[in-house]
Design a protein around this motif. Sequence first.
Motif, short mmCIF file in Angstrom:
data_model
loop_
_atom_site.label_atom_id
_atom_site.label_comp_id
_atom_site.label_asym_id
_atom_site.label_seq_id
_atom_site.Cartn_x
_atom_site.Cartn_y
_atom_site.Cartn_z
N LYS A 450 -31.35 -60.76 24.68
CA LYS A 450 -30.10 -60.28 25.26
C LYS A 450 -30.16 -60.23 26.78
N LYS A 451 -31.34 -59.88 27.35
CA LYS A 451 -31.47 -59.78 28.81
C LYS A 451 -32.21 -60.98 29.41
N ILE A 490 -32.59 -58.86 34.59
CA ILE A 490 -32.32 -60.08 33.80
C ILE A 490 -33.15 -61.23 34.35
#
Length: 586
Positions: A450-451, A490
């Motif tokens: 997700k990141k 990120i």
Amino acid sequence: MAPKPESIPDLANDAPELAHALRLILKRAPGAFAVTSGRKHTVVFANAAFSLLTAKPQYVLGQSIATVLGLKAKTRLTSLLDQAITGPESMRDRFLGALSVGTDTWNCTIWPVCHVDDRCGGLVVELHKATHPARRTAIQREVAERLLLTALREAEAADEAAAAHGRSALLADATRRFNESLDETATRLKLAGMSLPDVVAWCIVDIIEPDTSISRLAIVHPDPDKQELLHALQLSWTPHPGDPFGAPAVMLDTQPIMIADNLDEALKAGSHSTENLRVLRELGVGALLTVPLISHGQLLGALTFVSKVTGRPYTREEIELAQGLAAHSADALDNARRYGEALLLRELAETESQNRMRFLRTVSHEFRTPLNAIIGYVDLITEGIHGPVTQAQRSDLDRIRLNQEHLQILITDFLNYVRTDGASVQYAVDVPISEVVTEAFSLLESLFVKKSIRYRRGREDSRIIALADPDRVQQILLNLIGNAIKFTPIGGQIVTSYDATEDQVRITVADNGPGIPPDKLDAIFEPFVQVGDAPEWERGSGLGLTVSRDLAHAMGGDLLVTSTVGAGSCFTLTLPRAQATRESAT
């Protein structure tokens, strides 16, 4: 002003004829005679034989006798003259030594010249050659006197040293007895039996309580028969304001108080009843010495030492010893009180902590039921059970689910925290580290994706096995990796690795996030403390690291951290290494 030549002090005025006759006799006497006046020993009369012994016969009168004789032992003659004029006692055949004239050695005989009222106004000094026997006798007498004086001084010094040693031993014994226990009741009992050696028969102990009231402790008497009287006395005898001894007497002026005279008046003033006075008289009361109990500047009470009936007043050394005992007693009492207060505060804190944990446990469990219901209804709506769902509605439902998951994490942290509070983890299981690390990554893999965070594992060794609880180890790793994901930007990177020494297994979780300031490295392990700028929806309860370190300690390990601001952080979990693994590795 120098006295009139050839005059004998006061005789000329008191008895002129006698003075004239005496002067003629001494002037023609074959022996060397001189008469001195006052404490400076000024020569006021000297016969011809005496004048011939001096270097300047014409300058004898009006000078100090020690000066005109020119004695090598000038100090010795002056000492003899000082002693004779203050005695006044006659001195016979005292050795002087050589004079400034001739080579002979001389003795002297000295006797006082007194007034009618026996006041000594001057001295008569007779000089005669020191024959060998006479000289030997004089020297022997002088040596004997010096030896006697030295022996007396040494005896006094030995007595003082023995007394000082006894006082030191008594203080050391009191310190040892007080250090045996921090219990306040035991300390008070030891205070009640306090005494001074030799002079003191018993002791009265008054304690100023925290509410400022004064308590008189049980009194201990070495005589068992009199102890019965004291038992009856302590039931009715309490200190009152204005008492001449005891704690009330040192309330305003914290100086020792000794009562050696008018004892009966002091007992009447401090007994407060006819019966108490009768018992005190029957016990026998000598001199009283009250010393305050002071610790850290606070008056805690007083010790009143009661001497034997036939005892003398207290000496300075005994008063100092009493003050030393009081200082040790006060410190012991203060320490016992502080220790008791600390125990009470700890008990209150433990009770408060238990109540808090019970409340958190109850609330956390109660929250789970409605949260599970909320997520269930969200799932039903999302699946379209109650009709079609628009894209906007799905976005809102996703936000509801996200917040529900966040609440679920917070509740889990609370439950883990209260579950580990005060409890030790029971473990006796071999835990393969490679398996635990792999499973932790698989549970969090979606968060990495997700990141867009890169995950890397260091060199693996399936032989490294820890002695621990597998579920608790996994819980710690999930906390550490989850925190790393929260604070790693990120596209960042997280690395897990592990190795082992002979007795220990080390697992590290490192990230390249913002890092932790040096002054926060210890604080992050405290309950409810959070450091960093993670999004609000990702922030936890601040209990994850607290629980993780507690679990590590319970399993015989530790959780440590190093960090550089702007470069990232590295958490290291240490655990005991399994015995079988150590043996196979060797």
